[in-house]
Enzyme design. Structure first.
Site, short mmCIF file in Angstrom:
data_model
loop_
_atom_site.label_atom_id
_atom_site.label_comp_id
_atom_site.label_asym_id
_atom_site.label_seq_id
_atom_site.Cartn_x
_atom_site.Cartn_y
_atom_site.Cartn_z
N GLY A 83 93.77 -13.70 -89.67
CA GLY A 83 94.44 -14.02 -88.41
C GLY A 83 93.54 -13.85 -87.20
O GLY A 83 92.32 -13.67 -87.31
N HIS A 88 99.88 -4.76 -80.68
CA HIS A 88 100.77 -3.75 -81.23
C HIS A 88 101.10 -2.76 -80.12
O HIS A 88 100.25 -2.47 -79.27
CB HIS A 88 100.13 -2.98 -82.39
CG HIS A 88 99.92 -3.81 -83.62
ND1 HIS A 88 100.86 -4.65 -84.14
CD2 HIS A 88 98.84 -3.91 -84.44
CE1 HIS A 88 100.39 -5.23 -85.22
NE2 HIS A 88 99.16 -4.79 -85.43
N ALA A 161 104.69 -11.27 -86.55
CA ALA A 161 103.34 -11.65 -86.96
C ALA A 161 103.08 -11.17 -88.39
O ALA A 161 103.66 -10.18 -88.85
CB ALA A 161 102.30 -11.04 -86.01
N ILE A 175 103.09 -6.80 -91.69
CA ILE A 175 103.89 -7.57 -90.73
C ILE A 175 104.19 -6.71 -89.52
O ILE A 175 104.10 -5.49 -89.55
CB ILE A 175 105.21 -8.07 -91.35
CG1 ILE A 175 106.11 -6.89 -91.74
CG2 ILE A 175 104.95 -8.96 -92.55
CD1 ILE A 175 107.48 -7.29 -92.28
N CYS A 192 97.71 -14.89 -81.64
CA CYS A 192 97.41 -15.67 -82.84
C CYS A 192 96.79 -17.02 -82.51
O CYS A 192 96.88 -17.97 -83.30
CB CYS A 192 98.66 -15.85 -83.70
SG CYS A 192 99.35 -14.28 -84.25
#
Length: 231
Positions: A83, A88, A161, A175, A192
């Site tokens: 990715g 986060h 994600a 995830i 992303c």
């Protein structure tokens, strides 16, 4: 550091761990990788770890430098997973999935589809229709409450994600589901690598969902999505 003490063990022996506070990124990654090595060596059972991180950005193996638009906003870490750039932070449920994919079929594409199906099942518990799109990683929701795009299409926002890595066919990373993060924190990256779509969360969609609600749903659907191959 080891994983937190498991709070549950499912009927197939998968341990479930959950952190109460914010887990610093690098120690958490080290703990996850240590567990992966122990699973591969047959010294520890498979595990799922539910946690939150402090606000930070991670870059996957396909990350493009130009997609980090505000490099000084939060710490940036190389995640060594598939990715591009992701965020986060508090209010986002991160799920590190450490499963023996070799024993579970040895098919990476099937495993990714299972992760997508898991997220979609969880969203369904809250009356949200999650969808996947060719060429776009993660899970998306159509925003019929927003004006059509300049192309005349219904806008779509990303709500979860997915990014994984394998070591000796043991999965790690996993995830992240946006429960109630500060969506403004996504502005420091092109999430992303996709610039023309937005980001949303369960609370942003008007649902008073808590982290505990999401955790219960994740556990409820896990065994149906990831059946034990010996079962």
């Amino acid at each position: 550091m080891p994983l937190t003490k498991p709070f549950a063990i499912d009927e197939n022996g998968v341990e479930w761990h959950r952190s109460a506070g914010l887990e610093p990124y690098l120690p958490a990654i080290a703990a996850m990788e240590q567990r992966v090595d122990r699973i591969a060596a047959g010294l520890a059972p498979e595990a799922v770890w539910l946690l939150e991180h402090p606000a930070l950005y991670t870059s996957g193996t396909s990350a493009r430098p130009e997609d980090l638009t505000d490099p000084n906003r939060f710490p940036v870490y190389e995640a060594r997973r598939g990715g591009q750039y992701t965020y986060h932070g508090p209010g986002q449920r991160v799920v590190y999935v450490m499963l023996d994919v070799g024993r579970r079929g040895r098919d990476l594409r099937v495993f990714v589809r299972q992760l997508e199906a898991w997220v979609i099942a969880v969203l369904g518990d809250f009356n949200i229709t999650g969808e996947v799109r060719d060429g776009r990683v993660g899970v998306w929701v159509s925003r019929n409450d927003k004006p059509l795009t300049t192309d005349g299409l219904v806008p779509e926002d990303k709500i979860a994600a997915i990014g994984i890595r394998m070591r000796k066919w043991i999965s790690f990373h996993g995830i992240s589901i946006n429960v109630e993060p500060d969506l403004g924190h996504f502005n420091g990256i092109v999430p992303c690598g996709i610039a023309k779509h937005g980001v949303t969360s369960l609370v942003d969609l008007g649902l008073p969902v808590t982290m505990d609600d999401v955790d219960l749903s994740l556990r409820r659907h896990f065994e149906a999505i990831f059946p034990d191959p010996k079962g």
